[in-house]
Design an enzyme around this catalytic site. Structure first.
Site, short mmCIF file in Angstrom:
data_model
loop_
_atom_site.label_atom_id
_atom_site.label_comp_id
_atom_site.label_asym_id
_atom_site.label_seq_id
_atom_site.Cartn_x
_atom_site.Cartn_y
_atom_site.Cartn_z
CG ASP A 257 -1.91 1.15 1.18
OD1 ASP A 257 -3.00 0.96 0.62
OD2 ASP A 257 -1.57 2.24 1.69
CG LEU A 258 1.90 3.00 -3.73
CD1 LEU A 258 1.70 3.78 -5.03
CD2 LEU A 258 3.34 2.51 -3.63
CG ASP A 300 -2.98 3.87 -2.65
OD1 ASP A 300 -3.87 3.03 -2.42
OD2 ASP A 300 -2.63 4.73 -1.83
#
Length: 394
Positions: A257-258, A300
């Site tokens: 997960d960015l 993302d």
């Protein structure tokens, strides 16, 4: 064989070919080649009908005049159709100019006292010239169509060149050979157009296969990044494990997960955000192996499935490498963005045997990183005190 039967065979076959080419020309996204060939077949049919009709009502000279005028158009349309079918950049005006000269020669020969042999020579040279061009062009581009179909077109066209350049001499010496000559010419023309018909069908087949491949790509591929999607993982995960893993090997499901991505979309716009995601996808491809699976499963959120791990300790090195790629600055136009990544990891078969179970556990490990400050990796454990943390989580 009586001439009526020969011409009936020719007219019937030409009619069928004209209808088939016309139908093919109306298939969406088909180039104009089949349309030109439909016109060519129509003129070939008209030439046969005119010849037979005038031969029954008038004399041979008028029948030959009408036949020659119509066949010249057929050969022109044949050549233009091949140019269009192959997508060659050649202007049609050269073909129309040659046709105009041929028709002028036919008219002049009809209205003047030119010897029949001279008129025949002029027409034969024109037809042989166009057929020679078709033979040369088909042979030159023979590799563009499968199954050697254009090679068959080239061979039939070359034989028709010989036929046209010799038939008028044979007719002069042996008038009774005219029916045999028409039969031979009909067979060669049918082989020529049959190969072109098969070439069009081969092109349809190629387009169908390509369309199916594109549909599969769209079904299993993320349109923005080109990575696999969750549907791909769900469909092929178990098969990938069977093909990639041997006994006593492991696989790792790495949930990424960015961090700090939302402000990019809010401040720089979705265009910049899309470019950042494409860059992230390229970096993931670059630092994984061909046996691994990279997928984007959300805005993302990404998943990397690593197979053929000999020891569980290897996953730490992989996560550290991925994290190093993801925290490196990303340049978009004149701006630089610095992301982080929260990475959760689960191991097959230690933490589960199904993709859903492994993703759930990797997701839980990722949220543990989120709660503890982000920008690191953690291996799932159902006992938090035994959870393994990456060096970037310090």
């Amino acid at each position: 064989m009586p001439s009526e039967i020969v011409h009936t065979i020719g007219c019937t076959a030409y009619s069928v070919f004209a209808i088939l080419f016309l139908w093919m020309s109306r298939v969406p996204r088909t180039n104009s080649g089949p349309g030109w060939w439909a016109g060519a077949m129509a003129f070939a049919l008209a030439a046969r009908l005119a010849y037979q009709l005038l031969l029954d009502q008038t004399d041979l000279a008028e029948a030959v005049f009408a036949y020659a005028a119509l066949v010249a158009v057929e050969k022109t349309l044949l050549a233009i159709g091949l140019v269009e079918f192959l997508g060659l950049k050649l202007r049609h005006r050269w073909f129309w100019g040659a046709l105009l000269l041929a028709e002028a020669w036919v008219v002049i020969g009809w209205l003047s006292d030119i010897q029949p042999i001279a008129r025949s020579v002029g027409l034969a040279v024109f037809n042989a010239g166009f057929l020679g061009y078709v033979a040369w062009t088909a042979f030159r581009h023979r590799s563009e169509i499968p199954h050697h179909l254009l090679l068959l077109t080239a061979a039939a066209s070359a034989m028709l060149v010989v036929h046209w350049m010799s038939a008028f001499l044979i007719f002069q010496a042996f008038p009774n050979w005219r029916v045999t000559g028409f039969l031979l010419g009909t067979v060669l023309v049918l082989v020529q157009y049959l190969s072109l018909l098969a070439a069009v069908l081969a092109e349809f087949q190629r387009r169908l296969v390509q369309a199916e491949a594109n549909a599969l790509d769209m079904a299993f591929q993320d349109p923005l990044t080109g990575l696999n999607n969750q549907r791909y993982m769900n469909t092929l995960f178990e098969k990938a494990l069977v093909l990639a893993n041997r006994p006593h090997q492991y696989s790792a499901v790495i949930f990424i997960d960015l961090d700090n991505f939302k402000p990019i979309n809010d401040l720089a716009g979705h265009h910049a955000g899309d470019e950042v995601l494409r860059t992230v996808a390229n970096r993931l491809r670059r630092c994984t192996r061909s046996t691994d699976i990279c997928a984007r499963i959300g805005g993302d959120e990404f998943v990397v499935i690593c197979t053929q791990l000999e020891a569980t300790e290897q996953v730490g090195d992989i996560a550290t490498k991925l994290l190093g790629e993801l925290i490196a600055p990303i340049a978009v136009e004149d701006k630089r963005f610095v992301l982080g990544a929260s990475i959760g990891i689960s191991l097959y078969p230690i933490h589960g045997n199904s993709l859903a179970e492994l993703l759930e556990h990797a997701d839980k490990a990722m949220y543990q990183i989120k709660r503890s400050g982000k920008n690191g990796y953690r291996i799932y454990s159902d006992q938090p005190s035994q959870t393994s943390a990456g060096p970037a989580d310090r």
